[in-house]
Design a protein around this motif. Structure first.
Motif, PDB file in Angstrom:
ATOM      1  N   GLN A  41       0.805  -1.227   0.000  1.00 37.42           N
ATOM      2  CA  GLN A  41       0.000   0.000   0.000  1.00 37.42           C
ATOM      3  C   GLN A  41       0.838   1.276   0.000  1.00 37.42           C
ATOM      4  N   GLU A 100      -8.054  -3.257  -4.463  1.00 34.53           N
ATOM      5  CA  GLU A 100      -8.004  -1.819  -4.194  1.00 34.53           C
ATOM      6  C   GLU A 100      -6.638  -1.238  -4.562  1.00 34.53           C
ATOM      7  N   HIS A 124      -5.896   1.425  -7.610  1.00 31.33           N
ATOM      8  CA  HIS A 124      -5.204   2.691  -7.304  1.00 31.33           C
ATOM      9  C   HIS A 124      -4.011   2.889  -8.234  1.00 31.33           C
ATOM     10  N   TRP A 125      -3.222   1.845  -8.419  1.00 27.33           N
ATOM     11  CA  TRP A 125      -2.050   1.938  -9.299  1.00 27.33           C
ATOM     12  C   TRP A 125      -2.449   2.212 -10.741  1.00 27.33           C
ATOM     13  N   GLU A 152      -5.157   3.674 -11.881  1.00 25.74           N
ATOM     14  CA  GLU A 152      -5.683   5.034 -12.034  1.00 25.74           C
ATOM     15  C   GLU A 152      -4.568   6.076 -12.137  1.00 25.74           C
ATOM     16  N   ARG A 153      -3.392   5.756 -11.593  1.00 23.45           N
ATOM     17  CA  ARG A 153      -2.306   6.729 -11.526  1.00 23.45           C
ATOM     18  C   ARG A 153      -1.096   6.339 -12.369  1.00 23.45           C
TER      19      ARG A 153
END
Length: 211
Positions: free
Chosen positions: A94, A150, A154-155, A157-158
């Motif tokens: 994370q 999750e 997250h990764w 999306e960025r």
């Protein structure tokens, strides 16, 4: 003989009940922890596939019925142990930087690949408990896959990945390819290629930006 009648108001009754049940709860938690510690010791000596309930109860110094009061079967015990280790891995992931290439992404997944492939039995338990085999309860392994989803979302999306599909859908695809790579690893016909190399090939196609 004199009979003494003691009356409790509601707050006193609640306090008495809490006082009586708290030691039982603590004892239950201690027994469960003792079983888990004994199971980890057995695994260290005999592997996951060599784990037996009889070995665990003997090492923990409890009755066999106590084992089944805490765990429905050996798989339920392994669900907690394996899921706990996977959860630790995902918590470590994370706080890491977002991977900027497929190779970097796969590198982050290598510890998980190594753990899931350490024994065929481990992979089988993970499949049964992950939800991939329509398990009837959400346990630690299934919960850990939710954590991974999750992180991957997250990764994505960025990161420098395709944007024509939902990030969670792409993350689910990564999980599916990871399971496919592991399945081929245990297949005699396809076990020659390294898992990381095969996963890189899949994800280069799956995550490649659409032009």
């Amino acid at each position: 003989m004199t009979t003494v009648n003691i009356k409790f108001d509601r707050s006193q009754k609640l306090g008495y009940r809490c006082f009586m049940t708290k030691p039982v709860q603590q004892r239950t938690l201690k027994t469960r922890a003792k079983l888990l510690a004994a199971a980890r010791d057995v695994i260290a000596e005999h592997g996951f596939g060599g784990l037996r309930a009889d070995q665990v109860v003997k090492r923990a110094g409890v009755a066999k019925g106590t084992f089944f009061a805490h765990f429905a079967d050996k798989d339920a015990l392994l669900d907690e142990i394996i899921g706990g280790q996977m959860g630790d891995m995902f918590r470590d992931m994370q706080n890491r930087e977002v991977p900027k290439s497929v190779e970097a992404l796969v590198s982050e997944l290598v510890p998980l690949l190594r753990f899931m492939s350490c024994e065929r039995y481990v992979f089988d338990v993970i499949l049964r408990k992950s939800g991939a085999a329509a398990c009837d309860a959400i346990g630690p392994i299934a919960m850990s896959f939710g954590q991974q989803l999750e992180i991957l979302s997250h990764w994505i999306e960025r990161g420098p990945w395709r944007t024509d599909a939902d990030a969670e859908l792409l993350a689910e695809g990564i999980q599916a390819f990871l399971l496919q790579v592991l399945a081929l690893h245990f297949c005699a016909l396809h076990s020659g290629k390294p898992m990381e190399e095969r996963l890189v090939e899949y994800l280069l196609v799956w995550l490649k930006p659409v032009t």
